[in-house]
Enzyme design. Structure first.
Site: not given
Ligand code: PXP
Length: 254
Positions: A15, A18, A51, A53, A57, A78, A109, A159, A202
């Site tokens: 992901n 960030h 994602h 949003r 952001r 996402e 989330t 998931e 997550h």
């Molecule tokens: N899976 C989903 C559905 C999420 O919403 C997120 C966070 O955006 C992640 C995985 C990844 O989570 P993390 O960034 O905490 O590893």
């Protein structure tokens, strides 16, 4: 994402949200989440998650289009189940969409989708995406109710939200750790027996990813925040290679 080379090797989705968070802190174009996605793939990622949003952001519309155009691995988009996001997803044509709950006030989330109360709202989104050949997953709590409700929606994938378990591990809450792990283990088994492919994500880090990899029903992990933080100290490629290694170790492949 397509089948992994070995049936028991867990796919690693990275992901890149960030990287965009850091870019947006200053404005401008650096660091570029697409560059991070390409580096992640070069280091062994099986797919990229982002994602979009409602408040943009981190990832923005252009990032999503550039990811789709430039990456050689599956894109997992996402999004919240809104008309605006559905329109963008249908234009972008990602490999997969993961439907997530979204509140503007949350930092991340915070919980899974309310699949039970949200059934009627979700039906048209699931069917429209499926009609367009996009694989749909639902981001849910590892509860029996949520898993059964997801199966009723006839999605191919769920998931399971690992956030509460990871938080318990991080805060050394032994009881929460044991309970959370058990819920994920049993949830994964129940989901698979209901015909669902099971992913997790997550808050995962090296420790929790290694432990969860031992649960044979999981076929994909999606991980972002921890890896991007670690990358500041060790570099993105070594961190992704290390995550790959601990997942393989946890699965008993090395
Ligand atoms: N899976 C989903 C559905 C999420 O919403 C997120 C966070 O955006 C992640 C995985 C990844 O989570 P993390 O960034 O905490 O590893």
């Amino acid at each position: 994402m397509p089948a992994s080379p070995s049936p028991s090797r867990i796919r690693l989705g990275i992901n890149v949200d960030h990287v965009a968070t850091l870019r947006n802190a200053r404005g401008g174009t650096r660091p570029d989440p697409v560059r991070a996605a390409l580096a992640a793939i070069a280091a062994g990622a099986d797919g990229i998650t982002a994602h979009l949003r409602e408040d943009r952001r981190h990832i923005n519309d252009e990032d999503m289009a550039r990811l789709k155009a430039q990456i050689s691995k599956p894109l997992n988009f996402e999004m919240a189940a809104t008309q605006e996001m559905l329109d963008i997803a249908l234009r972008t044509k990602p490999h997969a969409v993961c439907l997530v709950p979204e509140k503007r006030s949350e930092r991340t989330t915070e919980g899974g989708l309310d699949v039970v109360a949200g059934h009627n709202h979700l039906v048209p989104y699931v069917s429209k995406l499926a009609e367009h050949g996009i694989r749909v997953s639902l981001f849910i709590e590892p509860s029996e109710r949520a898993i059964e409700a997801s199966a009723k929606l006839r999605v191919p994938v769920v998931e399971l939200h690992t956030g509460a378990w990871c938080e318990a591990v991080l805060t050394q809450d032994r009881a929460g750790d044991a309970k959370g792990f058990d819920q994920l283990r049993l949830g994964a088994r129940l989901a698979q027996s209901a015909g669902l492919e099971v992913h997790a994500g997550h808050g995962l880090d090296f420790d929790t990813a290694r432990r969860l990899a031992a649960v044979p029903e999981f076929v994909e992990f999606n991980i972002g925040h921890f890896l991007m933080g670690e990358a500041l100290f060790s570099g993105l490629a070594p961190v992704i290679r290390e995550m790959r290694k601990v997942m393989d170790e946890g699965r008993g492949l090395t």
